[in-house]
Scaffold this motif. Structure first.
Motif, PDB file in Angstrom:
ATOM      1  N   GLU A 160       1.003  -1.093  -0.024  1.00 57.44           N
ATOM      2  CA  GLU A 160       0.091   0.054  -0.162  1.00 57.44           C
ATOM      3  C   GLU A 160       0.917   1.159  -0.083  1.00 57.44           C
ATOM      4  O   GLU A 160       2.115   1.372   0.456  1.00 57.44           O
ATOM      5  N   PRO A 161       0.539   2.513  -0.646  1.00 52.87           N
ATOM      6  CA  PRO A 161       1.090   3.547  -0.517  1.00 52.87           C
ATOM      7  C   PRO A 161       1.244   4.064   0.864  1.00 52.87           C
ATOM      8  O   PRO A 161       0.277   3.897   1.776  1.00 52.87           O
ATOM      9  N   VAL A 162       2.439   4.848   1.190  1.00 57.94           N
ATOM     10  CA  VAL A 162       2.367   5.248   2.440  1.00 57.94           C
ATOM     11  C   VAL A 162       2.703   6.983   2.508  1.00 57.94           C
ATOM     12  O   VAL A 162       3.318   7.259   1.747  1.00 57.94           O
ATOM     13  N   HIS A 163       1.868   7.368   3.252  1.00 58.01           N
ATOM     14  CA  HIS A 163       1.739   9.097   3.273  1.00 58.01           C
ATOM     15  C   HIS A 163       2.959   9.273   4.169  1.00 58.01           C
ATOM     16  O   HIS A 163       3.353   8.723   5.285  1.00 58.01           O
ATOM     17  N   VAL A 164       3.783  10.421   3.978  1.00 52.06           N
ATOM     18  CA  VAL A 164       4.988  10.758   4.367  1.00 52.06           C
ATOM     19  C   VAL A 164       5.015  12.045   4.806  1.00 52.06           C
ATOM     20  O   VAL A 164       4.533  13.160   4.144  1.00 52.06           O
ATOM     21  N   TRP A 165       5.578  12.314   6.190  1.00 55.60           N
ATOM     22  CA  TRP A 165       5.918  13.822   6.646  1.00 55.60           C
ATOM     23  C   TRP A 165       7.457  13.647   6.956  1.00 55.60           C
ATOM     24  O   TRP A 165       8.067  12.755   7.179  1.00 55.60           O
ATOM     25  N   THR A 166       8.013  14.929   6.480  1.00 58.92           N
ATOM     26  CA  THR A 166       9.464  15.006   6.579  1.00 58.92           C
ATOM     27  C   THR A 166      10.015  16.134   7.293  1.00 58.92           C
ATOM     28  O   THR A 166       9.301  17.254   7.375  1.00 58.92           O
ATOM     29  N   TRP A 167      11.068  15.971   7.779  1.00 57.95           N
ATOM     30  CA  TRP A 167      11.983  17.127   8.548  1.00 57.95           C
ATOM     31  C   TRP A 167      13.264  17.182   7.867  1.00 57.95           C
ATOM     32  O   TRP A 167      13.980  16.340   7.400  1.00 57.95           O
ATOM     33  N   GLU A 168      13.754  18.398   7.653  1.00 56.04           N
ATOM     34  CA  GLU A 168      14.763  18.840   7.055  1.00 56.04           C
ATOM     35  C   GLU A 168      15.732  19.881   7.822  1.00 56.04           C
ATOM     36  O   GLU A 168      15.004  20.834   8.430  1.00 56.04           O
ATOM     37  N   PRO A 169      17.138  19.757   8.048  1.00 58.05           N
ATOM     38  CA  PRO A 169      17.586  20.743   9.002  1.00 58.05           C
ATOM     39  C   PRO A 169      17.594  22.286   8.392  1.00 58.05           C
ATOM     40  O   PRO A 169      17.622  22.462   7.112  1.00 58.05           O
ATOM     41  N   GLY A 170      17.415  23.218   9.133  1.00 63.81           N
ATOM     42  CA  GLY A 170      17.288  24.668   8.838  1.00 63.81           C
ATOM     43  C   GLY A 170      18.765  25.028   8.120  1.00 63.81           C
ATOM     44  O   GLY A 170      19.554  24.384   8.379  1.00 63.81           O
ATOM     45  N   GLY A 171      17.385  25.536   7.052  1.00 64.22           N
ATOM     46  CA  GLY A 171      18.657  25.992   6.475  1.00 64.22           C
ATOM     47  C   GLY A 171      19.561  26.754   7.568  1.00 64.22           C
ATOM     48  O   GLY A 171      18.865  27.371   8.439  1.00 64.22           O
TER      49      GLY A 171
END
Length: 598
Positions: A160-171
Motif C-alpha cells: 500500500e502507498p505510505v503517506h510521509v511527513w519530512t523534517w529537514e535541517p534549517g537551512g
C-alpha cells in the motif's frame, strides 16, 4: 519469538559507497566517530541499538515521540559536525521513522514495522528524516519540531502507498596562553612516564605555521596539567622541528617514554588535525585520532581541538603505563611500581582484581605516605567496589575513603583528579556546597579534564539539578573518554530516572550492564525504572536478578546513606524499588552501613 508494537528508526549514510571508493580508511574512521557522537542521543531518548549495518544502524524505541525527537536531534548534531568538515568529507545520514508491528527474536526485530522504516530512510533527503503518517499523527501533538507533509509515496516491496511527513535541517579568547613546563607535584623519582609533544607538521602554506605551532604549545600546556606524568617543555621538543629523525632516536635524545606527533592541513576555511601517541622504543601506535573543523573563531576552534586531544590522550597514557613492566627489579619494587601494578589490576575490572589493586595501593602508600595519586586512586577503587557490590560497605570504609581524598588534595593541591574525588566524597556525605566547590576547583585546575566536568555533573545530581547533570555526563561520553574512573552510563541512568525519563534510564542502564552485568546500583535503578513504566513482570524479574546477586539487600538498607538533597528524589527512587518488589526491610538482619548512591 514475541510480537509487539514498536517505534523504529533506520539510518544510512548518503553516498557511502562513493566515499569508501575515494578513501576507505578515512570514511570508515569518520563514520565510527559520528556514530559514537550520536549514540548518547539514542540512549537519552530510551532507544536500543538493534544492530549496526555497514553504513548505518537500526534502533528500537518504546515511544514514537522519543523516536522522532531522537532522529531530529541526531540530524541536528550531524549538521553541526558537518560544518567543521571539508566539503569532500561531509557525511550525511538519511533517517526513516515508522511505528508498527514487529517480531522480536532474541535481540533482533523483524516485520513490516522494520521494512517500512528501511524504505522511508531510502526516500529521506540527505541530512533529513522521513516519518510515516501513522507515526507522525500519533506523535504530532508532542513534537516541538515542524514536519512538512510530503504526500503519498510508493515504497519498494510495500503493497500500500505510505503517506510521509519530512523534517529537514534549517537551512573565548585564548591568546597569550603560555605552555608551562611540568606542573606536576609528583616527586622526581616517580616521574616514570615522560611525554614529549613534537611540533605538529604544517602541511599547508607557510603562513599557517603559527597555527600548528600554537596547537602544539596548547597541547603541551593541557597535558602538563595532569599530575600522573611529566610533560617536556617546548624547548625540549621544538629543536626537532623540520628534522627527519626516527621517533626512537628523538625519544632517546630527550629521554621520553611516549611521543605525540601530528599534522595540520588547511583547505579553504577548513582545517584537519591528525595526531598519534606512540611508544617510540618499539614503534607501537597506542592511539590515533583525526579532527576536522571549520576555522570560524580560530582561537575557539584551536581550544576545542586541544580539549579533544587532551581528553583522548591522557587516559591512553594512563592505560599504557598501567600495562608497562615494572621499572624496578621484581624483588625491590618502589612505591610507584606497586601503585602501577595496582593500576594494572584496576583496569581489568573484576572483583578479584579490585581486591588486588586495593592491596597494592595500600602497599604503595605504606612505602611512601606522600604519594598523593595512590591515595586518590585507592579512594576511587574502594567506592566503586562498594557501588558494584564487590566490597562490603561500612562506616569505616567511607571514613577512610574521605580521609584518603582529603589527604590527596593536601599532598597535591594542583591535582584536578584529587579535587574531583574529594568532590565526589563530599557529595556522597551530603556536603553539597563543599562538593560543588571542589568540583569547580577541579575544572579550574584543568579545564581540559572531561572527568572533572563529569564530577561537576555529580555535584548537580545530588542537589537535584538533573538537567545540568545529564548535559555534563553526556558531554563526557561524547568526548570518548575511556577512563574507567568515571561511570557515565550508570550516572546517566540515575539522572534520567529522577527526571522521569525511564526509557532513557533503561538505555543507559543497559549500557552500564554490558561492562559490569552485576553492578548493584545499576541493577537496582533498572528494576525501579521498569516498575515506573508499569512493566510489572519485567520489573519483578529485574528485582529477582538484583536480589539473586545481593540476597541481603533491602530498600531501607540501600537508601540509608543516600544523601541526595531533595527528599522527593529519595522518595521517587524508593517508590520504584518498592513497586519492583524489592523488600523494604528485613528486621532479622543488622548491618552498620549501607550502599551509597552513584
Amino acid at each position: 519469538m514475541e510480537r509487539r508494537l514498536a517505534a523504529i528508526v533506520c539510518a544510512d549514510v548518503a553516498g557511502y559507497s562513493r566515499m569508501m571508493g575515494a578513501d576507505e580508511a578515512g570514511t570508515h574512521a569518520t563514520f565510527k566517530a559520528h556514530r559514537s557522537a550520536i549514540y548518547p542521543i539514542i540512549l537519552n531518548h530510551g532507544g536500543r541499538l538493534v544492530k549496526n549495518t555497514g553504513d548505518g544502524f537500526l534502533v528500537e524505541f518504546p515511544s514514537i515521540v522519543e523516536a522522532i525527537e531522537s532522529a531530529i536531534a541526531m540530524q541536528a548534531l550531524m549538521a553541526e559536525r558537518n560544518d567543521h568538515l571539508p566539503a569532500d568529507r561531509v557525511m550525511q545520514f538519511r533517517m526513516g521513522v515508522h511505528m508498527g508491528d514487529v517480531i522480536a527474536d532474541e535481540d533482533e526485530v523483524f516485520g513490516d514495522g522494520v521494512n517500512v522504516a528501511v524504505r522511508l530512510e531510502a526516500i529521506a533527503v540527505s541530512g533529513g528524516v522521513a516519518v510515516s503518517a501513522k507515526a507522525y499523527h500519533e506523535a504530532s501533538k508532542h513534537l516541538s519540531a515542524i514536519l512538512v507533509d510530503a504526500g503519498s509515496h510508493r515504497l519498494k516491496n510495500i503493497e500500500e502507498p505510505v503517506h510521509v511527513w519530512t523534517w529537514e535541517p534549517g537551512g573565548s579568547d585564548t591568546s597569550g596562553r603560555e605552555a608551562k613546563n611540568n606542573t606536576s607535584n609528583l616527586p622526581a623519582q616517580y616521574r616514570t612516564a615522560i611525554v614529549g609533544v613534537l611540533p605538529f607538521a604544517n602541511l599547508s602554506d607557510s603562513t599557517d605555521e603559527y597555527f600548528s605551532d600554537g596547537l602544539t604549545e596548547d597541547l603541551i600546556h593541557a597535558l602538563s596539567l595532569q599530575s600522573f606524568y611529566r610533560v617536556l617543555s617546548r624547548n625540549s621538543t621544538f629543536s626537532f622541528k623540520g628534522k627527519s629523525l626516527s621517533a626512537r632516536l628523538i625519544a632517546r635524545e630527550i629521554d621520553a617514554t611516549y611521543l605525540i606527533q601530528g599534522s595540520v592541513r588547511r583547505a579553504g576555511t577548513k582545517i584537519r588535525v591528525t595526531a598519534e601517541l606512540i611508544a617510540p622504543e618499539n614503534g607501537e601506535q597506542l592511539w590515533a585520532g583525526r579532527y576536522d573543523r571549520d576555522i570560524g573563531d580560530l582561537f575557539a576552534m584551536q581550544d576545542e581541538i586541544t580539549t579533544s586531544l587532551s581528553a583522548a590522550l591522557a587516559p591512553e597514557i594512563y592505560r599504557a603505563e598501567a600495562s608497562a613492566p615494572a621499572r624496578s627489579s621484581s624483588t625491590d619494587l618502589t612505591a610507584w611500581d606497586r601503585f602501577l601494578r595496582g593500576l594494572s589490576h584496576y583496569y581489568k575490572h573484576t572483583k578479584a582484581d579490585f581486591e588486588a589493586s586495593i592491596d597494592l595501593c595500600r602497599e604503595a602508600i605504606a612505602l611512601d605516605p606522600s604519594l598523593s595519586i595512590a591515595r586518590a586512586y585507592l579512594a576511587t577503587i574502594m567506592v566503586q567496589g562498594v557501588q558494584y557490590g564487590w566490597i562490603k560497605s561500612t562506616n569505616q570504609l567511607w571514613t577512610e575513603a574521605m580521609t584518603l581524598a582529603e589527604s590527596s588534595v593536601r599532598l597535591d593541591p594542583r591535582s584536578s583528579f584529587a579535587f574531583a574525588i574529594l568532590s565526589y566524597m563530599h557529595a556522597m556525605d551530603g556536603n553539597y556546597e563543599a562538593a560543588m566547590e571542589a568540583a569547580k576547583r577541579a575544572v579550574r585546575l584543568n579545564p581540559y579534564d572531561m572527568g572533572a566536568r563529569g564530577v561537576l555533573g555529580i555535584a548537580h545530581l545530588v542537589i537535584g539539578e538533573h538537567r545540568q547533570a545529564i548535559e555534563l555526563f553526556s558531554a563526557a561520553v561524547q568526548r570518548g573518554n575511556s577512563d574507567p574512573r568515571y561511570k557515565w552510563a550508570a550516572l546517566n541512568a540515575f539522572s534520567h530516572y529522577l527526571v522521569g525519563q525511564y526509557d532513557a534510564s533503561l538505555s543507559w542502564a543497559r549500557e552500564a550492564l554490558y561492562l559490569n552485568p552485576n553492578h548493584l546500583q545499576v541493577l537496582a535503578v533498572r528494576a525501579a525504572a521498569l516498575a515506573q513504566l508499569g512493566r510489572a513482570e519485567e520489573a519483578a524479574k529485574a528485582a529477582e536478578v538484583l536480589l539473586g546477586n545481593f540476597p541481603s539487600l533491602t530498600v531501607e538498607r540501600h537508601l540509608r546513606n543516600f544523601r541526595w538533597k531533595t527528599p522527593a528524589d529519595i522518595a521517587h527512587y524508593r517508590d520504584g524499588l518498592l513497586k519492583a518488589g524489592v523488600p523494604f526491610s528485613k528486621l532479622t538482619l543488622v548491618e552498620s552501613a549501607s550502599m551509597r548512591s552513584a
